[in-house]
Design a protein around this motif. Structure first.
Motif, PDB file in Angstrom:
ATOM      1  N   GLY A   1      38.815   9.181  23.029  1.00  0.00           N
ATOM      2  CA  GLY A   1      38.693   7.731  22.947  1.00  0.00           C
ATOM      3  C   GLY A   1      38.918   7.065  24.295  1.00  0.00           C
ATOM      4  O   GLY A   1      38.153   6.180  24.708  1.00  0.00           O
ATOM      5  N   ALA A   2      39.973   7.492  24.990  1.00  0.00           N
ATOM      6  CA  ALA A   2      40.264   6.879  26.288  1.00  0.00           C
ATOM      7  C   ALA A   2      39.097   7.109  27.253  1.00  0.00           C
ATOM      8  O   ALA A   2      38.727   6.210  28.025  1.00  0.00           O
ATOM      9  CB  ALA A   2      41.544   7.460  26.872  1.00  0.00           C
TER      10      ALA A   2
ATOM     11  N   ASP B   1      35.346  -1.410  20.700  1.00  0.00           N
ATOM     12  CA  ASP B   1      36.068  -0.141  20.646  1.00  0.00           C
ATOM     13  C   ASP B   1      36.214   0.256  19.185  1.00  0.00           C
ATOM     14  O   ASP B   1      37.067  -0.256  18.459  1.00  0.00           O
ATOM     15  CB  ASP B   1      37.442  -0.286  21.318  1.00  0.00           C
TER      16      ASP B   1
ATOM     17  N   GLN C   1      38.919   3.993  16.453  1.00  0.00           N
ATOM     18  CA  GLN C   1      39.669   4.201  15.205  1.00  0.00           C
ATOM     19  C   GLN C   1      38.896   3.683  13.986  1.00  0.00           C
ATOM     20  O   GLN C   1      38.971   4.247  12.900  1.00  0.00           O
ATOM     21  CB  GLN C   1      41.043   3.512  15.287  1.00  0.00           C
TER      22      GLN C   1
ATOM     23  N   LYS D   1      37.641   9.976  17.847  1.00  0.00           N
ATOM     24  CA  LYS D   1      38.420  10.358  16.668  1.00  0.00           C
ATOM     25  C   LYS D   1      37.623  11.118  15.586  1.00  0.00           C
ATOM     26  O   LYS D   1      37.525  12.324  15.644  1.00  0.00           O
ATOM     27  CB  LYS D   1      39.099   9.120  16.087  1.00  0.00           C
TER      28      LYS D   1
HETATM   29  C1  LIG Z   1      40.988   1.827  19.249  1.00  0.00           C
HETATM   30  C2  LIG Z   1      41.367   3.010  20.078  1.00  0.00           C
HETATM   31  N1  LIG Z   1      40.791   3.172  21.283  1.00  0.00           N
HETATM   32  C3  LIG Z   1      41.077   4.228  22.062  1.00  0.00           C
HETATM   33  C4  LIG Z   1      41.988   5.166  21.662  1.00  0.00           C
HETATM   34  C5  LIG Z   1      42.307   6.327  22.565  1.00  0.00           C
HETATM   35  O1  LIG Z   1      41.798   7.494  22.015  1.00  0.00           O
HETATM   36  P1  LIG Z   1      42.297   8.927  22.544  1.00  0.00           P
HETATM   37  O2  LIG Z   1      43.703   9.081  22.073  1.00  0.00           O
HETATM   38  O3  LIG Z   1      41.335   9.882  21.907  1.00  0.00           O
HETATM   39  O4  LIG Z   1      42.189   8.897  24.019  1.00  0.00           O
HETATM   40  C6  LIG Z   1      42.605   5.044  20.414  1.00  0.00           C
HETATM   41  C7  LIG Z   1      43.593   6.032  19.964  1.00  0.00           C
HETATM   42  O5  LIG Z   1      44.365   5.818  19.063  1.00  0.00           O
HETATM   43  C8  LIG Z   1      42.291   3.931  19.603  1.00  0.00           C
HETATM   44  O6  LIG Z   1      42.861   3.739  18.420  1.00  0.00           O
END
Ligand SMILES: Cc1ncc(COP(=O)(O)O)c(C=O)c1O
Length: 464
Positions: free
Chosen positions: A142-143, A276, A279, A305
Motif C-alpha cells: 500500500g505504501a 487511496d 483498505q 491489501k
Molecule cells: C488506506 C491505507 N493506505 C496505505 C496503507 C499502507 O499499506 P502497507 O501497509 O501495505 O504499506 C494502509 C495500511 O493499512 C492503508 O490502510
C-alpha cells in the motif's frame, strides 16, 4: 578495531563454518520452542520490537474463515490480516493459482519482459475500474502504491503541492508518512518529512459535526478553500489524496457530497485526485471501490491489501495518458507485480466475479451494521456504529453526550473477544473503534456468530 570488537569477531569466526553460525545452544533452544509451538518466545529475542502487536498469541494455520493457534483452537477471523485475506485462509482457487505459478516461475522482474499473470491481472483490474482508468503500475504494498501515486502526480503536473486529510493513514515510507496523520507516533522524530505537503480537516461526521453530514462537508470544503487561499495556490497543487473511508483513522466515511465537491474542485484547478483504496478496495465496502458510492471517478486509485489475498502486491490504476506522461524509467521496482502474487490476484478477482462477492459484501454488511446498531442501543459505551459493506466500526466513548473517546475499554473488548474466539482489531486516533473486517465471502451464520461473541464480550465487561 577496539579489543572487545576484535574478541567478538574472533569468537564469531571460531563458532562459524564458512560464515554459517554453528552455535548449537541457540539453534537447539529455537528448535525446542518451535516444537512446543511457542512462537512468541522463539521470536522475541531476535525480532525487532518495533511492531505494535494486537495479540501475543502464536498462530499455526488458517482454514476458511478460522485462524488456528498452536494449541489447536480456531478463531473466527474478522480481522483478515487487516483487510487482506478477504477470501479467508487456504482458499482453494487462490492456493491452486499460487502453486501452479510457483511450479512455473517465481520471478524475473517485470523490467525483463512480459508474463501471463501480470498482463492478465492488469487487464482484469482495468475491467473492474470505471473508464477511463485502464492502466496499471504494479508494486508490492500500500505504501508503495501511495509513493507511486504521489511521484506520478508531481512529475506529470510539474507542481510541488500535495494535500492530504487530517487523520488519514497512507503508509510508513517517508512520502506516505508525510501525508499520514492518524497518529502522531507515525510522524514523531521523522521530520523533515516531504516538503510542500499540506494537511486539511477531514469531514469527520461523528466526532466533529454532531452526525450532520452536510455541515461536515461544508466545514471541510471551507477549510480546503482557506488553505488554497492562504497557504498554497491551487495552481501549485499536484494532487489531493483521500481515503473514501478513513481506515486506520477510525472507519470514518467521507460523505458522498463531499467527494463530489472535491472532484469538482480538482477539475476546476487541474489537480489530480488520488483515491487511496488500499483498505477499502476489492469489494470490501459492498462495492468494488468505495468511491463508487459518490459517483466520482478519481484520477489515480491506490490498491493493495486484498488484491492478492495475503501475498504482497500493490498497484496504482489511472488513465493511460497520465502514465505515458510520467515517462519511461521515471519509476520502477524489482519485485513489484511478482507473477506469483499476480496469479493470486487473478484468482481473487475471478472468485469475486464468479461468486457475486460484491453483492455478498453489501448484504452481509447490512446484517453486521444492523446487529451492531442493536447492540449499541443496549450499551451506552458504544457511541457510534458506522461503515459500508464489510468495513464497519463501533466507536467506544466514555460518555455518549461528550463523545469522549474510550480506548481503554475498546482494547479490553478486543482481548475479551479473542478469549471467546473472535478476532477483531481496533483503529482510530484514540484506538477506540473496534473494526469489523470479515471475509467478503462470510455467511449470515458467521456474522451472527461474530455478533454473539461481541455481545458476550461486552456483557462480561463490567460498566463503570
Ligand atoms: C488506506 C491505507 N493506505 C496505505 C496503507 C499502507 O499499506 P502497507 O501497509 O501495505 O504499506 C494502509 C495500511 O493499512 C492503508 O490502510
Amino acid at each position: 578495531m577496539d579489543p572487545t570488537a576484535k574478541e567478538q569477531a574472533a569468537a564469531f569466526a571460531a563458532a562459524s563454518s564458512n560464515g554459517v553460525p554453528v552455535d548449537g545452544a541457540r539453534a537447539a533452544e529455537s528448535s525446542a520452542l518451535a516444537a512446543k509451538g511457542d512462537f512468541a518466545a522463539l521470536s522475541k529475542p531476535h525480532l525487532s520490537p518495533i511492531l505494535g502487536r494486537y495479540f501475543e498469541r502464536s498462530w499455526s494455520h488458517g482454514e476458511g474463515h478460522l485462524l488456528y493457534d498452536t494449541a489447536g483452537r480456531g478463531f473466527l477471523d474478522f480481522a483478515c490480516g487487516i483487510a487482506t485475506t478477504s477470501l479467508g485462509h487456504h482458499h482453494p482457487a487462490v492456493t491452486a493459482a499460487i502453486k501452479d505459478q510457483a511450479d512455473k516461475l517465481l520471478h524475473i522482474c517485470n523490467a525483463l519482459g512480459y508474463l501471463e499473470p501480470v498482463g492478465q491481472l492488469s487487464s482484469m483490474l482495468a475491467d473492474v475500474c470505471p473508464d477511463p482508468l485502464d492502466t496499471v503500475f504494479f508494486c508490492n504494498s500500500g505504501a508503495e502504491a501511495v509513493e507511486a501515486a504521489l511521484k506520478l502526480a508531481r512529475r506529470v503536473t510539474g507542481r510541488p503541492g500535495l494535500i492530504a486529510f487530517r487523520g488519514a493513514f497512507h503508509g510508513r515510507t517517508f512520502g506516505a508518512a508525510s501525508v499520514t496523520s492518524s497518529s502522531i507516533n507515525y510522524r514523531l522524530g521523522y521530520e523533515p518529512l516531504l516538503p510542500s505537503v499540506y494537511l486539511t480537516p477531514f469531514p469527520n461526521v461523528y466526532r466533529y459535526f454532531g452526525d450532520d453530514e452536510e455541515a461536515a462537508s461544508a466545514g471541510a470544503i471551507a477549510a480546503l478553500h482557506t488553505l488554497l487561499g492562504h497557504e498554497i495556490p491551487p495552481s501549485s497543487v499536484a494532487a489531493i489524496i483521500i481515503e473514501p473511508i478513513q481506515g486506520e483513522g477510525g472507519f470514518n466515511p467521507a460523505p458522498a457530497a463531499f467527494l463530489r465537491q472535491l472532484r469538482a474542485l480538482c477539475d476546476q484547478h487541474g489537480i489530480l485526485l488520488i483515491a487511496d483504496e488500499v483498505q477499502t478496495g476489492i469489494a470490501r465496502t459492498g462495492r468494488m471501490w468505495a468511491f463508487e458510492d459518490s459517483g466520482i471517478v478519481p484520477d489515480i486509485v491506490c490498491v493493495a491489501k486484498a488484491l492478492a489475498n495475503g501475498l504482497p502486491l500493490g498497484a496504482i490504476v489511472s488513465r493511460r495518458e497520465l502514465q505515458e506522461a510520467w515517462g519511461v524509467g521515471a519509476h520502477g521496482t524489482t519485485f513489484g507485480g511478482n507473477p506469483v502474487s499476480c496469479a493470486a490476484g487473478v484468482a481473487v478477482l475471478r472468485t469475486i466475479a464468479e461468486q457475486g462477492l460484491v453483492a455478498n459484501s453489501a448484504a452481509r454488511g447490512e446484517e453486521l451494521l444492523g446487529g451492531l446498531r442493536a447492540i449499541m442501543s443496549e450499551d451506552p459505551r458504544i457511541g457510534d456504529v458506522r461503515g459500508r459493506g464489510l468495513m464497519v466500526g463501533a466507536e467506544f466513548v466514555k460518555d455518549a453526550a461528550t463523545r469522549d473517546p474510550d480506548g481503554e475499554t475498546c482494547e479490553a473488548i478486543l482481548q475479551a473477544c479473542a478469549e471467546l474466539g473472535l478476532l477483531v482489531l481496533n483503529c482510530g486516533t484514540h484506538h477506540n473503534v473496534v473494526r469489523f473486517l470479515p471475509p467478503i465471502d462470510v455467511t449470515s451464520e458467521e456474522i451472527g456468530r461474530g455478533l454473539d461473541m461481541f455481545r458476550s464480550a461486552l456483557r462480561a465487561m463490567p460498566r463503570n
